[in-house]
Scaffold this motif. Structure first.
Motif, PDB file in Angstrom:
ATOM      1  N   PRO B  41       0.716  -1.421  -0.189  1.00  0.00           N
ATOM      2  CA  PRO B  41       0.291   0.318   0.031  1.00  0.00           C
ATOM      3  C   PRO B  41       1.006   1.218   0.336  1.00  0.00           C
ATOM      4  CG  PRO B  41       0.083  -1.074   1.845  1.00  0.00           C
ATOM      5  CD  PRO B  41       0.812  -1.915   1.578  1.00  0.00           C
ATOM      6  N   VAL B  42       0.771   1.818  -0.604  1.00  0.00           N
ATOM      7  CA  VAL B  42       1.206   3.013  -0.714  1.00  0.00           C
ATOM      8  C   VAL B  42      -0.092   4.753  -0.555  1.00  0.00           C
ATOM      9  CG1 VAL B  42       3.614   2.559  -2.457  1.00  0.00           C
ATOM     10  CG2 VAL B  42       1.080   3.566  -3.318  1.00  0.00           C
ATOM     11  N   GLU B  43       0.929   5.510  -0.246  1.00  0.00           N
ATOM     12  CA  GLU B  43       0.340   7.429  -0.378  1.00  0.00           C
ATOM     13  C   GLU B  43       0.949   8.241  -0.846  1.00  0.00           C
ATOM     14  OE1 GLU B  43      -0.733   9.677   3.516  1.00  0.00           O
ATOM     15  OE2 GLU B  43       0.882   8.023   4.758  1.00  0.00           O
ATOM     16  N   LEU B  44      -0.312   8.246  -1.629  1.00  0.00           N
ATOM     17  CA  LEU B  44       0.200   9.246  -3.244  1.00  0.00           C
ATOM     18  C   LEU B  44       0.187  10.654  -2.839  1.00  0.00           C
ATOM     19  CD1 LEU B  44      -1.704   7.526  -5.882  1.00  0.00           C
ATOM     20  CD2 LEU B  44       0.981   7.463  -5.291  1.00  0.00           C
ATOM     21  N   ASP B  45       1.089  11.668  -3.606  1.00  0.00           N
ATOM     22  CA  ASP B  45       1.029  12.934  -3.278  1.00  0.00           C
ATOM     23  C   ASP B  45       1.583  12.827  -4.687  1.00  0.00           C
ATOM     24  OD1 ASP B  45       1.171  15.544  -2.609  1.00  0.00           O
ATOM     25  OD2 ASP B  45       3.310  16.423  -2.777  1.00  0.00           O
ATOM     26  N   VAL B  46       0.150  13.544  -5.976  1.00  0.00           N
ATOM     27  CA  VAL B  46       0.196  13.870  -7.035  1.00  0.00           C
ATOM     28  C   VAL B  46       0.424  15.390  -6.969  1.00  0.00           C
ATOM     29  CG1 VAL B  46      -1.326  13.543  -9.802  1.00  0.00           C
ATOM     30  CG2 VAL B  46      -1.453  12.149  -7.655  1.00  0.00           C
ATOM     31  N   VAL B  47       1.275  15.752  -7.709  1.00  0.00           N
ATOM     32  CA  VAL B  47       1.511  16.984  -8.308  1.00  0.00           C
ATOM     33  C   VAL B  47       1.096  17.563  -9.242  1.00  0.00           C
ATOM     34  CG1 VAL B  47       2.775  19.082  -7.826  1.00  0.00           C
ATOM     35  CG2 VAL B  47       2.862  17.473  -6.063  1.00  0.00           C
ATOM     36  N   VAL B  48      -0.068  18.244  -9.917  1.00  0.00           N
ATOM     37  CA  VAL B  48       0.370  18.900 -10.682  1.00  0.00           C
ATOM     38  C   VAL B  48       0.995  20.532 -10.858  1.00  0.00           C
ATOM     39  CG1 VAL B  48      -1.841  18.928 -12.696  1.00  0.00           C
ATOM     40  CG2 VAL B  48      -2.153  17.455 -10.804  1.00  0.00           C
ATOM     41  N   ASP B  49       1.583  21.038 -12.325  1.00  0.00           N
ATOM     42  CA  ASP B  49       1.929  21.613 -12.944  1.00  0.00           C
ATOM     43  C   ASP B  49       0.904  22.631 -13.413  1.00  0.00           C
ATOM     44  OD1 ASP B  49       2.669  21.483 -15.235  1.00  0.00           O
ATOM     45  OD2 ASP B  49       4.440  21.560 -15.187  1.00  0.00           O
ATOM     46  N   GLU B  50       1.239  24.412 -14.021  1.00  0.00           N
ATOM     47  CA  GLU B  50       0.291  25.009 -14.476  1.00  0.00           C
ATOM     48  C   GLU B  50      -0.086  24.753 -15.692  1.00  0.00           C
ATOM     49  OE1 GLU B  50       4.245  27.416 -14.166  1.00  0.00           O
ATOM     50  OE2 GLU B  50       3.120  25.884 -13.372  1.00  0.00           O
TER      51      GLU B  50
END
Lengths: 248, 88
Positions: B41-50
């Motif tokens: 299992p993982v925690e996700l950090d999905v970063v979306v740029d401009e």
């Protein structure tokens, strides 16, 4: 319903998968270097990722936002990536950006038609021609919203606009029978043999007896020339009409 | 990307950084792992740029403490195989 907050923003599935693939490629490159010194290394064969996400649909595009701590009721999306060899890539991937092909992005089409075309997998004029060659009824598969003939006309018009006719020089000359003719030189005159150029000089039809991409020769008679100022209208094909005044 | 997370590339590298072979010289036995599957299992950090570009950060569960406010755990499963020079 999850909403954007701080760094948690909506993303496209395509961009998400692109990011995964780029990262996997980086991993493969690193492992290939590592394998030079370490004989037993491992490379990713398959990858599956189960995501808890909230989808949203704006009528055209589906976007997702990742579930955050404490958020219940998220949907599950399972993405599976398998690695393929470069031979398989060549066999299954269309080469894009060929000089002979034109992307639909470069054609002056309304966004709705472009979006419809993308939905049926058409991204270039070449794709469209392949469908036509296979007798696919585009009108039917696009729910009657795209008519091939209209589309083909728009494409031809757009392509013609990218190669407009250019007149460099106009001169008067005599042929071997001493018949006067107008010699027009330039470029992109007659590009399609299905459409022979038509010339009208001072509202009278004139005979175009020679035409190619860089030259036009038009027979003249005394009825054509009425004074110093002469209006010549050339219809080179349905998408290119040239009007000019010639002083003699 | 949040400092608590690491890039997807880095996590894959760490997962696959294993010795891979088992050698018992006394008994003349040499095994090696041909293929392995790792799931977590993982925690996700999905970063979306401009520009819409997505950067994925992930981290396996950090705390083993039961709380009422649970992280959202996603799952990742990697199947890896022994690397050969021809890339297949």
């Amino acid at each position: 319903m999850a909403t954007e907050n701080g760094d948690n923003k909506y993303w496209n599935l395509e961009d998400f998968v692109d990011s995964l693939v780029v990262e996997l490629d980086k991993t493969r490159e690193t492992l290939a270097v590592k394998a030079i010194n370490k004989q037993l290394t491992y490379t990713v064969k398959e990858m599956a990722i189960d995501l808890n996400i909230f989808p949203t649909f704006d009528g055209d595009v589906i976007k997702f936002i990742t579930a955050q701590p404490g958020q219940q009721g998220a949907s599950k999306v399972n993405i599976q990536l398998g690695s393929i060899t470069d031979q398989q890539v060549r066999a299954t991937t269309k080469i894009t950006g060929l000089k002979s092909d034109t992307s639909i992005d470069k054609i002056d089409l309304d966004p709705k038609t472009k979006s419809k075309l993308r939905k049926i997998g058409v991204t270039s004029v070449d794709d469209l021609n392949q469908l036509e060659n296979r007798k696919v009824d585009i009108q039917h598969v696009s729910d009657g919203e795209i008519d091939f003939k209209t589309l083909a006309n728009q494409i031809q018009k757009s392509k013609r606009n990218q190669n407009p006719p250019v007149v460099r020089a106009v001169s008067l000359a005599l042929d071997e029978n001493n018949q006067p003719y107008l010699h027009i030189t330039g470029q992109n005159f007659s590009l399609n043999p299905d459409y022979p150029p038509v010339a009208v000089l001072n509202n009278k039809l004139a005979d175009v007896f020679h035409s190619n991409s860089g030259n036009l020769k038009i027979f003249l008679n005394k009825d054509h020339l009425t004074g110093n100022e002469n209006e010549l209208i050339l219809t080179l094909d349905p998408y290119a009409i040239v009007k000019m005044n010639i002083k003699i | 990307m949040d400092n608590a997370f690491i890039s997807f590339e880095a996590i894959v590298e760490k997962m696959l950084d294993i010795k891979g072979d088992i050698l018992d010289e006394d008994n003349g036995i040499h095994f090696y792992i041909d293929e392995l599957e790792v799931g977590t299992p993982v925690e996700l950090d999905v970063v979306v740029d401009e520009n819409g570009k997505v950067t994925i950060g992930m981290i396996p569960p950090l705390y083993r403490v039961g709380t009422s406010f649970r992280p959202s755990y996603h799952n990742i499963t990697l199947t890896a195989e022994k690397y050969s020079e021809d890339g297949n």
